[in-house]
Design an enzyme around this catalytic site. Sequence first.
Site, PDB file in Angstrom:
ATOM      1  N   CYS A 136      -8.460  -5.979  -9.582  1.00 34.04           N
ATOM      2  CA  CYS A 136      -8.132  -5.006 -10.616  1.00 34.04           C
ATOM      3  C   CYS A 136      -7.664  -3.739  -9.888  1.00 34.04           C
ATOM      4  CB  CYS A 136      -9.394  -4.762 -11.436  1.00 34.04           C
ATOM      5  SG  CYS A 136      -9.186  -3.652 -12.806  1.00 34.04           S
ATOM      6  N   CYS A 192      -5.214   1.001   6.467  1.00 37.56           N
ATOM      7  CA  CYS A 192      -5.433   2.456   6.438  1.00 37.56           C
ATOM      8  C   CYS A 192      -6.663   2.875   5.635  1.00 37.56           C
ATOM      9  CB  CYS A 192      -4.183   3.159   5.913  1.00 37.56           C
ATOM     10  SG  CYS A 192      -3.917   2.928   4.154  1.00 37.56           S
ATOM     11  N   CYS A 242       0.848  -1.179   0.000  1.00 36.81           N
ATOM     12  CA  CYS A 242       0.000   0.000   0.000  1.00 36.81           C
ATOM     13  C   CYS A 242       0.890   1.238   0.000  1.00 36.81           C
ATOM     14  CB  CYS A 242      -0.884  -0.021   1.247  1.00 36.81           C
ATOM     15  SG  CYS A 242      -1.753   1.531   1.541  1.00 36.81           S
ATOM     16  N   CYS A 252       0.483   3.273   3.616  1.00 36.21           N
ATOM     17  CA  CYS A 252       0.943   2.768   4.912  1.00 36.21           C
ATOM     18  C   CYS A 252       1.979   1.656   4.827  1.00 36.21           C
ATOM     19  CB  CYS A 252      -0.240   2.300   5.748  1.00 36.21           C
ATOM     20  SG  CYS A 252      -0.922   0.729   5.179  1.00 36.21           S
TER      21      CYS A 252
END
Length: 129
Positions: free
Chosen positions: A114, A94, A43, A46
Amino acid sequence: MALDEDLKEQLTEKEYEVLRNRGTERAGTGEYLKKDDEGFYRCKVCGNKIFSSDTKFSSGSGWPSFYDAIEDSVDLREDERGGMKRTEVICAECDSHLGHVFDDGPEPTGKRYCINSVALDFEEDKNNE
Ligand SMILES: [Zn+2]
């Protein structure tokens, strides 16, 4: 967790639009679309580890696609914006928007995550070289 005001400084406009305003990058433009190196996708907000390159496949959709996410790394949420019933994929740490998941993926899961390239950071797995 950083406040959205701080994230506005930290992220580019495009990243912020996707991750925090649930936007979508233009099909075919993502930097990870054709990437096939061994490693992990985290991510961008985070650093939570979301996908392994082992589950990445070429879907032809124009966005990076994975048939599975790392256990407990994401939450799924119904998304009915724009009159379409879809399942939104968000970071379990997050709550950032990553993309959507569909039921037309390959075995063994039949899922197609996706995902927007701008929502992720790629980390090469050096142990597998
Ligand atoms: Zn996150």
